[in-house]
Design an enzyme around this catalytic site. Structure first.
Site, PDB file in Angstrom:
ATOM      1  NE  ARG A  47      65.039 -17.998 -26.841  1.00 18.32           N
ATOM      2  CZ  ARG A  47      65.791 -18.038 -27.953  1.00 18.32           C
ATOM      3  NH1 ARG A  47      66.327 -16.940 -28.444  1.00 18.32           N
ATOM      4  NH2 ARG A  47      65.985 -19.184 -28.580  1.00 18.32           N
ATOM      5  CE1 TYR A  99      61.100  -7.156  -3.525  1.00 21.24           C
ATOM      6  CE2 TYR A  99      62.653  -8.161  -5.050  1.00 21.24           C
ATOM      7  CZ  TYR A  99      61.504  -8.238  -4.284  1.00 21.24           C
ATOM      8  OH  TYR A  99      60.760  -9.377  -4.274  1.00 21.24           O
ATOM      9  CG  ASP A 171      62.771  -1.051  -8.925  1.00 22.28           C
ATOM     10  OD1 ASP A 171      61.575  -0.779  -9.179  1.00 22.28           O
ATOM     11  OD2 ASP A 171      63.130  -2.148  -8.454  1.00 22.28           O
ATOM     12  CE  LYS A 196      56.173  -6.888  -6.152  1.00 23.14           C
ATOM     13  NZ  LYS A 196      57.494  -6.329  -5.975  1.00 23.14           N
TER      14      LYS A 196
HETATM   15  C1  LIG Z   1      58.829  -6.892  -6.155  1.00 23.43           C
HETATM   16  C2  LIG Z   1      59.908  -5.952  -6.527  1.00 23.43           C
HETATM   17  C3  LIG Z   1      60.950  -6.339  -7.392  1.00 23.43           C
HETATM   18  C4  LIG Z   1      61.063  -7.749  -7.938  1.00 23.43           C
HETATM   19  O1  LIG Z   1      60.072  -8.019  -8.851  1.00 23.43           O
HETATM   20  P1  LIG Z   1      59.489  -9.492  -9.134  1.00 23.43           P
HETATM   21  O2  LIG Z   1      58.424  -9.232 -10.118  1.00 23.43           O
HETATM   22  O3  LIG Z   1      59.020 -10.040  -7.829  1.00 23.43           O
HETATM   23  O4  LIG Z   1      60.629 -10.289  -9.689  1.00 23.43           O
HETATM   24  C5  LIG Z   1      61.897  -5.400  -7.732  1.00 23.43           C
HETATM   25  N1  LIG Z   1      61.851  -4.142  -7.240  1.00 23.43           N
HETATM   26  C6  LIG Z   1      60.882  -3.739  -6.392  1.00 23.43           C
HETATM   27  C7  LIG Z   1      60.890  -2.346  -5.880  1.00 23.43           C
HETATM   28  C8  LIG Z   1      59.886  -4.622  -6.007  1.00 23.43           C
HETATM   29  O5  LIG Z   1      58.931  -4.225  -5.146  1.00 23.43           O
END
Ligand SMILES: *Cc1c(COP(=O)(O)O)cnc(C)c1O
Length: 383
Positions: A47, A99, A171, A196
């Site tokens: 962890r 998001y 982000d 992504k």
């Molecule tokens: C998908 C996404 C998230 C969340 O991420 P997860 O891996 O699904 O928890 C956060 N910000 C953006 C812009 C996203 O496209």
């Protein structure tokens, strides 16, 4: 080092113990100690740290031109860890089209712990300035945002935030460090849904954080270890592997996005196209100045939700699915899928029409994708 070289040589992904060129999957929870507290390579319990995860964390730190990286079990776990930097009573200013999962974590979880959030349209920095209060500690933005690809000025937001002693969090999921590096524009913290583009193959859920400041990194590391939302070694390995081809994938994805946008702009059944490559896109110049590419997400409007529903089932190479950023092209209708939980009136106010269709371009052949989407759009006229 240029970008494509950095993707291969950034971080430390050669195994320091054996020389293995690819990072081994250290599938272990704990590590033998030579004597109590005498650790061979500093590893004690997975962890706290695991060599496969450490390798990945070194990669994202280098790619974002930061000093420290952290890997989490999802993008939302990464974002949650960043919000845990705050104390009860603190206030955060957030982009209104952030998001959906981020919005949900903020309003349904962290508000219960006494942290408050204001959601504003961050395309105009003045909207952020207007909301700054003595308790404000953080500004959280996404650029381009989802699904309308709205652009926020990272430099201007970071400058404003610095003046008021606020942390700027970006982000960077949609752009990735291949196209945009917020830390070099003044941001303090970069977060990613590595699920992504960074992973890129629809086979891993993961989140990453990168920072430059040592003290901030120590606090995030403490939260990562204390609250435990870490990424496992298998998924860390998959991400390291995915990141190696990020540049090749994004070059093709961008080419596909630009070709699809020019077809959409000409098509009589398309009412509006949203993509930061368009000269009349709001804050086009800002996007050009702060990034080196355009996103693989393209949104456009057809007449109504019925046409949108028809279109998404008439395409052959666009898989009907949520998510984005993978090798296969995806298509979705935000009003019925990713953004369905937002009340219709708020959706309308935000400009998310019922007939909005969102594409995430993959790495397929450009001509095939354009032709496939065009035939589905053409078919709408005959109905
Ligand atoms: C998908 C996404 C998230 C969340 O991420 P997860 O891996 O699904 O928890 C956060 N910000 C953006 C812009 C996203 O496209």
């Amino acid at each position: 080092m240029n970008k494509k070289t950095l993707l291969i040589h950034g971080g430390k992904t050669t195994d320091p113990y054996t020389g293995a060129v690819t990072t081994p999957i250290y599938q272990t929870s704990t590590y033998e100690q030579d004597g109590i507290g005498s650790l061979r390579q500093g590893y004690e319990y997975s962890r706290t740290a695991n060599p496969t995860r450490t390798a990945l964390e070194s990669v994202i730190a280098d790619l974002e031109h930061g000093k420290h990286g952290f890997a989490f079990g999802s993008g939302i776990a990464a974002i949650s860890a960043v919000i845990m930097l705050l104390d009860q009573g603190d206030h955060v200013i957030v982009g209104s089209d952030v998001y959906g999962g981020t919005y949900r974590a903020m309003t349904k979880v962290f508000e219960r712990y006494g942290i408050s959030f204001d959601f504003v349209n961050t395309t105009d920095v003045q909207n952020i300035a207007n909301k700054i209060q003595p308790q404000t500690k953080m500004v959280f933005i996404e650029t381009p945002s989802n699904p309308l690809l709205r652009i926020t000025d990272i430099r201007a937001v970071s400058e404003l935030a610095r003046k008021h002693d606020l942390l700027t969090v970006v982000d960077n999921t949609f752009m990735t460090p291949y196209f945009q590096t917020p830390l070099t524009l003044g941001a303090d913290i970069v977060v990613h849904s590595a699920t992504k583009y960074l992973g890129g193959h629809s086979d891993v859920v993961a989140g990453l954080v990168a920072v430059s400041d040592d003290a901030l990194a120590e606090r995030i590391g403490f939260i990562q270890n204390s609250t435990g939302g870490v990424l496992g070694p298998q998924d860390s390995y998959l991400l390291i592997r995915g990141i190696k081809t990020l540049g090749l994938r994004l070059d093709q994805i961008e080419k596909n996005a630009l070709a699809v946008v020019s077809m959409l702009e000409e098509h009589p059944n398309v009412l509006n196209v949203y993509h930061p490559s368009q000269k009349d896109h709001l804050n086009y110049e800002i996007h050009q100045a702060q990034s080196e590419g355009t996103p693989g997400v393209v949104s456009f409007e057809v007449a109504d939700v019925e046409q949108a529903k028809e279109l998404v089932t008439d395409t052959r190479y666009f898989t009907l699915a949520e998510s984005l950023g993978a090798v296969e092209s995806l298509i979705s209708v935000p009003s019925l899928m990713t953004h369905a939980s937002i009340p219709a009136d708020i959706r309308a106010k935000e400009g998310i029409a019922d007939g909005l269709v969102r594409l995430s371009l993959g790495i397929e052949d450009t001509e095939d994708l354009v032709a496939d989407l065009k035939q589905a759009l053409d078919a709408l006229t005959t109905k």
